[in-house]
Design an enzyme around this catalytic site. Sequence first.
Site, PDB file in Angstrom:
ATOM      1  N   HIS A   1     108.603   9.823 111.097  1.00 18.30           N
ATOM      2  CA  HIS A   1     109.021   8.709 112.014  1.00 18.30           C
ATOM      3  C   HIS A   1     107.906   7.946 112.344  1.00 18.30           C
ATOM      4  O   HIS A   1     108.236   6.652 112.900  1.00 18.30           O
ATOM      5  CB  HIS A   1     109.591   9.235 113.044  1.00 18.30           C
ATOM      6  CG  HIS A   1     110.890  10.095 112.942  1.00 18.30           C
ATOM      7  ND1 HIS A   1     112.244   9.500 113.468  1.00 18.30           N
ATOM      8  CD2 HIS A   1     111.234  11.231 112.385  1.00 18.30           C
ATOM      9  CE1 HIS A   1     113.077  10.356 112.815  1.00 18.30           C
ATOM     10  NE2 HIS A   1     113.011  11.596 112.210  1.00 18.30           N
TER      11      HIS A   1
ATOM     12  N   ASP B   1     103.857   1.122 115.246  1.00 18.87           N
ATOM     13  CA  ASP B   1     105.090   1.663 115.456  1.00 18.87           C
ATOM     14  C   ASP B   1     105.667   2.074 114.029  1.00 18.87           C
ATOM     15  O   ASP B   1     105.775   1.170 113.328  1.00 18.87           O
ATOM     16  CB  ASP B   1     105.952   0.998 116.371  1.00 18.87           C
ATOM     17  CG  ASP B   1     106.866   1.875 117.380  1.00 18.87           C
ATOM     18  OD1 ASP B   1     107.055   3.001 117.132  1.00 18.87           O
ATOM     19  OD2 ASP B   1     107.190   1.328 118.428  1.00 18.87           O
TER      20      ASP B   1
HETATM   21  P1  ADQ Z   1     109.656   6.131 119.998  1.00 15.91           P
HETATM   22  O1  ADQ Z   1     108.111   5.951 119.813  1.00 15.91           O
HETATM   23  O2  ADQ Z   1     109.745   7.157 121.054  1.00 15.91           O
HETATM   24  O3  ADQ Z   1     110.279   6.835 118.464  1.00 15.91           O
HETATM   25  P2  ADQ Z   1     111.458   3.960 119.771  1.00 15.91           P
HETATM   26  O4  ADQ Z   1     111.682   3.855 118.296  1.00 15.91           O
HETATM   27  O5  ADQ Z   1     111.277   2.651 120.483  1.00 15.91           O
HETATM   28  O6  ADQ Z   1     110.125   4.717 120.189  1.00 15.91           O
HETATM   29  O7  ADQ Z   1     112.618   4.521 120.484  1.00 15.91           O
HETATM   30  C1  ADQ Z   1     112.642   5.094 121.972  1.00 15.91           C
HETATM   31  C2  ADQ Z   1     114.031   5.190 122.263  1.00 15.91           C
HETATM   32  O8  ADQ Z   1     114.183   5.603 123.762  1.00 15.91           O
HETATM   33  C3  ADQ Z   1     115.136   4.083 122.474  1.00 15.91           C
HETATM   34  O9  ADQ Z   1     116.376   4.349 121.680  1.00 15.91           O
HETATM   35  C4  ADQ Z   1     115.258   3.653 123.749  1.00 15.91           C
HETATM   36  O10 ADQ Z   1     116.611   3.216 123.944  1.00 15.91           O
HETATM   37  C5  ADQ Z   1     115.104   4.909 124.531  1.00 15.91           C
HETATM   38  N1  ADQ Z   1     114.528   4.642 125.851  1.00 15.91           N
HETATM   39  C6  ADQ Z   1     113.148   4.321 125.877  1.00 15.91           C
HETATM   40  N2  ADQ Z   1     113.011   4.155 127.354  1.00 15.91           N
HETATM   41  C7  ADQ Z   1     114.301   4.200 127.845  1.00 15.91           C
HETATM   42  C8  ADQ Z   1     114.691   4.535 129.244  1.00 15.91           C
HETATM   43  N3  ADQ Z   1     113.867   4.185 130.388  1.00 15.91           N
HETATM   44  N4  ADQ Z   1     115.994   4.657 129.581  1.00 15.91           N
HETATM   45  C9  ADQ Z   1     116.831   5.268 128.509  1.00 15.91           C
HETATM   46  N5  ADQ Z   1     116.213   5.406 126.997  1.00 15.91           N
HETATM   47  C10 ADQ Z   1     115.060   4.680 126.719  1.00 15.91           C
HETATM   48  C11 ADQ Z   1     109.521   7.382 117.367  1.00 15.91           C
HETATM   49  C12 ADQ Z   1     108.693   6.314 116.731  1.00 15.91           C
HETATM   50  C13 ADQ Z   1     109.611   5.021 116.264  1.00 15.91           C
HETATM   51  C14 ADQ Z   1     110.605   5.238 115.807  1.00 15.91           C
HETATM   52  C15 ADQ Z   1     111.645   6.332 116.269  1.00 15.91           C
HETATM   53  C16 ADQ Z   1     112.677   6.736 115.283  1.00 15.91           C
HETATM   54  O11 ADQ Z   1     107.370   6.212 117.260  1.00 15.91           O
HETATM   55  O12 ADQ Z   1     108.427   4.357 115.589  1.00 15.91           O
HETATM   56  O13 ADQ Z   1     111.356   4.044 115.567  1.00 15.91           O
HETATM   57  O14 ADQ Z   1     110.769   7.555 116.471  1.00 15.91           O
HETATM   58  O15 ADQ Z   1     112.376   6.957 114.171  1.00 15.91           O
END
Ligand code: ADQ
Length: 460
Positions: free
Chosen positions: A155, A362
Site C-alpha cells: 500500500h 504517499d
Molecule cells: P493512509 O496513509 O492511512 O493509507 P489515505 O490513503 O489517505 O492514507 O487513507 C486515509 C483514510 O482514512 C481515508 O479513507 C480517510 O477518509 C480516512 N480518515 C482520515 N482521517 C479521518 C477522520 N478524521 N475521520 C474519518 N476518517 C478519516 C495507506 C497508504 C496510502 C494508501 C492507503 C490505501 O499510506 O498511500 O492510499 O493505505 O492503500
Amino acid sequence: MNRLVVVSNRVGTVKDAARAGGLAVALVEALSAAGGLWYGWSGETSEANDGRLRMVQDGDITLATLDLTDQDYEQYYNGFANRTLWPLFHYRIDLTSFDRRYYETYQQVNAQFAEGLVPLLQPNDLIWVHDYHFLAFGQELRRLKCTQPIGFFLHIPFPSREVFITLPRHDKLVEALFAYDVLGFQTDRDRRMFQDYVVRELGGEVWENKARAFGRTIEVRTFPIGIDTETFVQSADSPEAINQYTSMREMLKGRHQIIGVDRLDYTKGLPERFESFERLLEDHSDVHRKVSFMQIAPVSRTEVEEYVDIRHELEGASGRINGRFAEFDWTPLRYLNRSFSRHQLAGLYRASRIGLVTPLRDGMNLVAKEYVAAQDPEDPGVLILSRFAGAASQLRSALIVNPYDVKAVADAVHEALNMTLQERRDRHQTMMPDLLANNVNIWRDNFIEGMKSVERREAA
Ligand code: ADQ
C-alpha cells in the site's frame, strides 16, 4: 469457487478504520462485497501470547485475529514496521531506526501469524497478503507447505534502490517477496523501482509484468487502489452529510473553506502545508477574512516518538498562524484531532472549495479521491494534489504541486480560490469517470484475477 483470504495487520470495521487508515477503509470496502476470511492482528496485546485465535462472524466476512505480546508490539509493530520500514519506504532515512532486534522479531511474528493461519486454510483459497507488516508472510506459508496462490499488495511506495539498500538485509526481504505469486504496487513508478532493484542489485531478470530471481518467476503488476466511488457519491447526499454540510456553510458565512484530512503522520506534509497557508495569508491579503483552513488529523501511532514531535510542531504552528492573522470574527486555521463518520466527511468535503492533499510521499492517498467524489458536479471544488502521492498519476486534472515548495502551494491555493466555475466543472468532469471506473471493487477483482491466472497456469 475460490474463497478469498485477506491477511493484513489490522482487521476491523469501518468504525475504527479512520485510526487504522486507508488500508482498513479499502479492505472493509473490498471484502464487504466479496465475503471471505480476514486474518490479522486483533489490535490487542497480552503479556504472553498463547496463540489463541479470536473468531467473529460479521455478515459474509469471518474475522480471525491473534493478539501480539507486549514485546512483539514494541519490536515488530512500533519497531520494524513503523520505525524502520514505514519511514524508509517514504524516503525518510533520517527517521529510520536500524535495530537488529526489530528485524528478528518481525521475522518471528510473520512466522507465528503464518502458523496461525494454516489450520484455517482450504484447498481452493486465494491468499491475499497486505502491506509492509507482512513482507515475509508468504515465505513463511511456503515453509509450512502451503501451495495455494499467494499474492501481496504494497500500500505504500516502494523506494528507489539507493534508499532501499540502506536497510541491512534488504536482499532477505526481497527474497521473501519472491515467495509470492503476484506482487502488486500502487503505481508504475513503484513497480519500476522494484524491478530496478531486481536487475541491478540481484542480477535478476525483468520483462513485461514479470521478475525472475532466487530461481522463481513471479508476476509484478500495478494495481492502483480505488475508493467505493458510487457509495461515496451517495454518501455526500445522505441526511448526515447534508446536516454536516449545512452547519459548516452556516459557520463559514460565505467564506471559502480549504480542507485537509489526514492521519497525523510526518509523511503527510502537514508542517509544510501549514506554512503554505501562512504564506498565502502573507502574500495575498485579498483572501483575509474570505478563506479559512480546516485541518482534520486524528492522531495515530502515538507510542512512536516522531509522531509525538510532529503533533507538538503542528500545535505550535496553528497557534502561531492564528495569533498572527486572526480577527475577533475570523479564525483562519482550525486544527482538529478527531474522527468523523464517512457521511460527515463527505459533507465536509462538499462544503470545502479546496481539498488540500500535499503528502511528501504517499502510496496512493484515498482522501484525494474521496474529496473529488464528494463534490457537487454543478459547483465542484478544486483538488490541490502533491506530485508525490500515487494518486497524482491518475488525478491529472487536479492542480499538481510540489509540497516542499511552500510558495508554489500558496499560489496554487490562490489560483483555486479564483478559478472560474467552468474550469472547476471541466476539471471535475475529467476526473470522475476514472474514479468510477477504477473503484475499489475493480482493484480487488483485478488482483484476484491476477492470482487466479497463476492458479490456472500452474494447473495447465
Ligand atoms: P493512509 O496513509 O492511512 O493509507 P489515505 O490513503 O489517505 O492514507 O487513507 C486515509 C483514510 O482514512 C481515508 O479513507 C480517510 O477518509 C480516512 N480518515 C482520515 N482521517 C479521518 C477522520 N478524521 N475521520 C474519518 N476518517 C478519516 C495507506 C497508504 C496510502 C494508501 C492507503 C490505501 O499510506 O498511500 O492510499 O493505505 O492503500
